[in-house]
Motif scaffolding. Sequence first.
Motif, PDB file in Angstrom:
ATOM      1  N   ASP A 138       0.700  -0.850  -0.031  1.00 20.69           N
ATOM      2  CA  ASP A 138       0.063  -0.221  -0.085  1.00 20.69           C
ATOM      3  C   ASP A 138       1.077   1.223   0.271  1.00 20.69           C
ATOM      4  O   ASP A 138       0.609   2.060   0.238  1.00 20.69           O
ATOM      5  CB  ASP A 138      -1.112   0.358   1.415  1.00 20.69           C
ATOM      6  N   GLY A 139       1.760   1.013  -0.105  1.00 25.43           N
ATOM      7  CA  GLY A 139       3.327   2.330  -0.353  1.00 25.43           C
ATOM      8  C   GLY A 139       3.627   2.860   1.358  1.00 25.43           C
ATOM      9  O   GLY A 139       4.408   3.507   0.996  1.00 25.43           O
ATOM     10  N   THR A 140       3.053   2.220   1.837  1.00 26.10           N
ATOM     11  CA  THR A 140       4.202   2.419   3.382  1.00 26.10           C
ATOM     12  C   THR A 140       4.911   2.360   3.629  1.00 26.10           C
ATOM     13  O   THR A 140       5.606   1.249   3.293  1.00 26.10           O
ATOM     14  CB  THR A 140       3.053   1.322   5.008  1.00 26.10           C
ATOM     15  N   VAL A 141       5.761   2.698   4.471  1.00 26.60           N
ATOM     16  CA  VAL A 141       7.526   2.927   3.985  1.00 26.60           C
ATOM     17  C   VAL A 141       7.823   2.803   5.951  1.00 26.60           C
ATOM     18  O   VAL A 141       6.851   3.001   6.558  1.00 26.60           O
ATOM     19  CB  VAL A 141       7.952   4.220   3.913  1.00 26.60           C
ATOM     20  N   LEU A 142       8.377   1.497   5.662  1.00 22.86           N
ATOM     21  CA  LEU A 142       8.931   0.419   6.380  1.00 22.86           C
ATOM     22  C   LEU A 142      11.290   1.159   7.088  1.00 22.86           C
ATOM     23  O   LEU A 142      11.568   0.863   5.939  1.00 22.86           O
ATOM     24  CB  LEU A 142       8.726  -1.181   7.262  1.00 22.86           C
ATOM     25  N   LYS A 143      11.195   1.377   7.854  1.00 18.88           N
ATOM     26  CA  LYS A 143      12.235   1.923   8.199  1.00 18.88           C
ATOM     27  C   LYS A 143      12.997   0.922   9.735  1.00 18.88           C
ATOM     28  O   LYS A 143      12.198   0.792  10.259  1.00 18.88           O
ATOM     29  CB  LYS A 143      12.948   2.876   8.480  1.00 18.88           C
ATOM     30  N   LYS A 144      14.134   0.159   8.786  1.00 24.12           N
ATOM     31  CA  LYS A 144      14.685  -0.938   9.750  1.00 24.12           C
ATOM     32  C   LYS A 144      15.025   0.223  10.821  1.00 24.12           C
ATOM     33  O   LYS A 144      16.151   0.977  10.632  1.00 24.12           O
ATOM     34  CB  LYS A 144      16.262  -1.345   8.916  1.00 24.12           C
ATOM     35  N   VAL A 145      14.881  -0.339  12.382  1.00 25.14           N
ATOM     36  CA  VAL A 145      15.140   0.126  13.683  1.00 25.14           C
ATOM     37  C   VAL A 145      16.065  -1.074  14.335  1.00 25.14           C
ATOM     38  O   VAL A 145      17.101  -0.959  15.292  1.00 25.14           O
ATOM     39  CB  VAL A 145      14.667   0.311  14.391  1.00 25.14           C
ATOM     40  N   GLY A 146      16.010  -2.753  13.940  1.00 23.57           N
ATOM     41  CA  GLY A 146      16.973  -3.181  14.762  1.00 23.57           C
ATOM     42  C   GLY A 146      17.982  -3.810  14.105  1.00 23.57           C
ATOM     43  O   GLY A 146      18.410  -3.833  12.593  1.00 23.57           O
ATOM     44  N   TYR A 147      18.417  -4.938  15.126  1.00 26.75           N
ATOM     45  CA  TYR A 147      19.990  -5.595  13.913  1.00 26.75           C
ATOM     46  C   TYR A 147      19.483  -6.838  13.476  1.00 26.75           C
ATOM     47  O   TYR A 147      18.347  -7.703  13.778  1.00 26.75           O
ATOM     48  CB  TYR A 147      20.759  -6.010  15.288  1.00 26.75           C
ATOM     49  N   PHE A 148      19.553  -6.783  12.754  1.00 23.65           N
ATOM     50  CA  PHE A 148      19.639  -8.093  11.294  1.00 23.65           C
ATOM     51  C   PHE A 148      20.206  -9.643  12.288  1.00 23.65           C
ATOM     52  O   PHE A 148      21.286  -9.976  13.263  1.00 23.65           O
ATOM     53  CB  PHE A 148      20.177  -8.993  10.198  1.00 23.65           C
ATOM     54  N   LYS A 149      19.052 -10.260  12.768  1.00 21.48           N
ATOM     55  CA  LYS A 149      19.720 -12.112  13.616  1.00 21.48           C
ATOM     56  C   LYS A 149      19.144 -12.789  13.339  1.00 21.48           C
ATOM     57  O   LYS A 149      18.195 -13.793  12.706  1.00 21.48           O
ATOM     58  CB  LYS A 149      18.326 -11.896  14.836  1.00 21.48           C
TER      59      LYS A 149
END
Length: 80
Positions: free
Chosen positions: A64-75
């Motif tokens: 739907d175009g919602t932007v998601l920003k990575k805030v955590g470390y890759f686990k």
Amino acid sequence: MKQLIGQFEVTSLAHHNQKVIVFQDIIADESGVVVSARKVFTLNTEDGEEVNRTSDPRIFLKEDGTVLKKVGYFKITENF
């Protein structure tokens, strides 16, 4: 066949935190030879909504175009 790779946390502009699950979707022929594989990113579960990468590796987009920003470390996840 799905091969789990790991997970990380993302947040929307409305500060709604969610988890992105990362896995490879592998397709093999009858003899077990891998014919294609792609990395897939989904929200909260392996069967959740697929999200798309952008040119910025920290930013993902929902359908739907919602932007998601990575805030955590890759686990890397051994046992999910």
